[in-house]
Scaffold this active site. Structure first.
Site, PDB file in Angstrom:
ATOM      1  N   SER A 124      12.845   6.195   6.395  1.00  0.00           N
ATOM      2  CA  SER A 124      12.705   5.928   7.824  1.00  0.00           C
ATOM      3  C   SER A 124      13.139   4.505   8.149  1.00  0.00           C
ATOM      4  O   SER A 124      12.745   3.553   7.474  1.00  0.00           O
ATOM      5  CB  SER A 124      11.241   6.121   8.222  1.00  0.00           C
ATOM      6  OG  SER A 124      11.055   5.762   9.565  1.00  0.00           O
TER       7      SER A 124
ATOM      8  N   GLY B 144       7.158  -2.184   5.380  1.00  0.00           N
ATOM      9  CA  GLY B 144       8.529  -2.659   5.205  1.00  0.00           C
ATOM     10  C   GLY B 144       9.580  -1.793   5.857  1.00  0.00           C
ATOM     11  O   GLY B 144       9.329  -0.644   6.235  1.00  0.00           O
TER      12      GLY B 144
ATOM     13  N   GLU C 154       0.829  -1.200   0.000  1.00  0.00           N
ATOM     14  CA  GLU C 154       0.000   0.000   0.000  1.00  0.00           C
ATOM     15  C   GLU C 154       0.865   1.251   0.000  1.00  0.00           C
ATOM     16  O   GLU C 154       1.963   1.251   0.559  1.00  0.00           O
ATOM     17  CB  GLU C 154      -0.869   0.025   1.260  1.00  0.00           C
ATOM     18  CG  GLU C 154      -1.879  -1.100   1.293  1.00  0.00           C
ATOM     19  CD  GLU C 154      -2.635  -1.189   2.610  1.00  0.00           C
ATOM     20  OE1 GLU C 154      -3.733  -1.742   2.603  1.00  0.00           O
ATOM     21  OE2 GLU C 154      -2.121  -0.715   3.628  1.00  0.00           O
TER      22      GLU C 154
ATOM     23  N   LEU D 181      12.409   5.523  17.153  1.00  0.00           N
ATOM     24  CA  LEU D 181      13.049   5.195  18.435  1.00  0.00           C
ATOM     25  C   LEU D 181      12.289   4.111  19.203  1.00  0.00           C
ATOM     26  O   LEU D 181      12.891   3.260  19.835  1.00  0.00           O
ATOM     27  CB  LEU D 181      13.154   6.449  19.296  1.00  0.00           C
ATOM     28  CG  LEU D 181      13.951   7.617  18.682  1.00  0.00           C
ATOM     29  CD1 LEU D 181      13.830   8.854  19.552  1.00  0.00           C
ATOM     30  CD2 LEU D 181      15.418   7.234  18.516  1.00  0.00           C
TER      31      LEU D 181
ATOM     32  N   CYS E 107       7.562  -5.525  14.689  1.00  0.00           N
ATOM     33  CA  CYS E 107       7.241  -4.553  15.744  1.00  0.00           C
ATOM     34  C   CYS E 107       5.810  -4.821  16.209  1.00  0.00           C
ATOM     35  O   CYS E 107       4.895  -4.941  15.383  1.00  0.00           O
ATOM     36  CB  CYS E 107       7.379  -3.122  15.226  1.00  0.00           C
ATOM     37  SG  CYS E 107       9.023  -2.755  14.593  1.00  0.00           S
TER      38      CYS E 107
ATOM     39  N   CYS F 223       0.021   5.915  10.473  1.00  0.00           N
ATOM     40  CA  CYS F 223       1.250   5.195  10.826  1.00  0.00           C
ATOM     41  C   CYS F 223       0.958   3.898  11.559  1.00  0.00           C
ATOM     42  O   CYS F 223       0.178   3.876  12.503  1.00  0.00           O
ATOM     43  CB  CYS F 223       2.089   6.072  11.753  1.00  0.00           C
ATOM     44  SG  CYS F 223       3.202   7.088  10.836  1.00  0.00           S
TER      45      CYS F 223
HETATM   46  S1  SF4 Z   1       6.923  -1.675   8.907  1.00  0.00           S
HETATM   47 FE1  SF4 Z   1       8.281  -0.506  10.294  1.00  0.00          FE
HETATM   48  S2  SF4 Z   1       7.168  -0.419  12.254  1.00  0.00           S
HETATM   49 FE2  SF4 Z   1       6.186  -2.017  10.994  1.00  0.00          FE
HETATM   50  S3  SF4 Z   1       7.177  -3.964  11.613  1.00  0.00           S
HETATM   51 FE3  SF4 Z   1       8.322  -3.148   9.857  1.00  0.00          FE
HETATM   52  S4  SF4 Z   1       9.976  -1.914  10.745  1.00  0.00           S
HETATM   53 FE4  SF4 Z   1       8.471  -2.264  12.375  1.00  0.00          FE
END
Ligand code: SF4
Length: 339
Positions: A190, A158, A92, A214, A116, A329
């Site tokens: 990022s 990703g 997306e 972070l 995460c 997000c």
């Molecule tokens: S997309 Fe970003 S926040 Fe989500 S699991 Fe992957 S690294 Fe972590």
């Protein structure tokens, strides 16, 4: 399968022409035909000699620019575009409107291996990394949906630094003066903290901006929320970031997602302020968005910001957009039937 010419940088096209016995000087015209003139047939590249077209046609393919399968529009005008790339790899991208200064948020991978715990993409696992042409396709789709696209962020699905070679190619393609000529200085990548790529960027010619997520200042808490902490502890990530800022005389963008009752205590803000002391940065506080849609932000978000401001940190609250279509997000891949 033949390599798709659409995913090659101009320098790579020049090298390919040399290996085909042709002059590298035609690379600019080939690149322009593909990325600006919308060529779809390798035999008919405008302003490229027929002989060169034939040579390229023997070695490469030119797949059509992929289009999104679906579009969702949020109440605030945010648009989420769903692609389904080959091998059942959904991804997306999002157009975030802001009074003629729109931002496109692109995905670098279908799913993500980082896991995460607060992120919907992380629950998918990694399907596969996207190739440069797939990243460029997202850009083109966002460009045609945006009123005036002014900035680009790699903050979608990703971890861009785990697909760095392809992301780098896409950056070079999009910023090429013979193509879209989108300024690198308006692109932000990022990462949750892949140190070797931060170190590579420190010495590179790329002018892109770096953002680092972070998640938590306390290492144990961070390891629970973002397993990447085990491979690349935040203290070492920030040492690499300090060097990046020093060597490039650059500012880094730091992001902190505020999880109610988890990392929003006064002790967390105090630890965070200490950890980033002296780093030339702008810190964005991001309200947590539950995977399913809009949810309650941390009731402490304003106090948390105040505590950081009092500690001398330049800190902003990120205005979240598109939560009602799961485009904010941490929500990509949620509620869209992607799994
Ligand atoms: S997309 Fe970003 S926040 Fe989500 S699991 Fe992957 S690294 Fe972590």
């Amino acid at each position: 399968m033949e390599t798709d010419l659409r995913g090659l940088t101009r320098a790579e096209i020049a090298a390919a022409l040399v290996s085909l016995g042709e002059k590298p000087g035609n690379a600019g015209a080939v690149f322009m035909a593909v990325h600006r003139r919308g060529a779809t047939d390798l035999a008919l590249l405008p302003n490229v000699p027929e002989r060169v077209c034939r040579a390229l046609g023997r070695a490469f393919s030119l797949r059509p620019l992929q289009l999104p399968e679906r579009k969702l529009v949020a109440g605030d005008g945010t648009k989420k575009l769903l692609f389904r790339f080959s091998g059942d790899a959904p991804a997306e991208c999002v157009v975030l409107p802001a009074k003629g200064r729109d931002t496109a948020c692109l995905s670098s991978q279908s799913g993500c291996s980082c896991g995460c715990t607060f992120c919907a993409t992380g629950t998918l696992g990694l399907k596969r990394s996207l190739d440069p042409a797939e990243i460029v396709a997202q850009f083109e789709a966002c460009r045609s949906e945006a009123a005036d696209l002014k900035s680009l962020v790699f903050m979608g699905m990703g971890e861009p630094f785990l697909n760095w070679e392809n992301v780098k190619r896409a950056i070079l393609i999009l910023s090429d003066s013979r193509g879209r000529h989108f300024p690198q200085a308006k692109m932000t990548v990022s990462t949750v903290g892949v140190i070797p790529v931060i170190e590579e960027l420190t010495g590179s010619d790329l002018r892109i901006r770096l953002a680092v997520s972070l998640v938590a200042a306390d290492p144990e808490l961070r390891a629970r929320l973002a397993p990447m902490e085990k491979a690349y502890p935040l203290k070492r990530v920030l040492a690499a970031v300090r060097e990046y800022c020093r060597a490039r005389k650059a500012l880094v963008m730091l992001e902190y997602i505020l999880l109610p009752g988890v990392n929003d205590r006064p002790s967390d803000s105090a630890l965070l302020a200490k950890l980033i002391e002296g780093i030339p940065c702008r810190l964005n506080l991001i309200p947590y968005n539950p995977p399913g849609g809009p949810g309650a932000a941390s009731p402490r978000i304003k106090e948390f910001q105040r505590e950081l401001l009092d500690a001398g940190v330049l800190v902003y609250l990120r205005q979240e957009k598109g939560a009602d279509i799961a485009a904010a997000c941490g929500q990509l891949a949620a509620g869209t039937g992607l799994k």
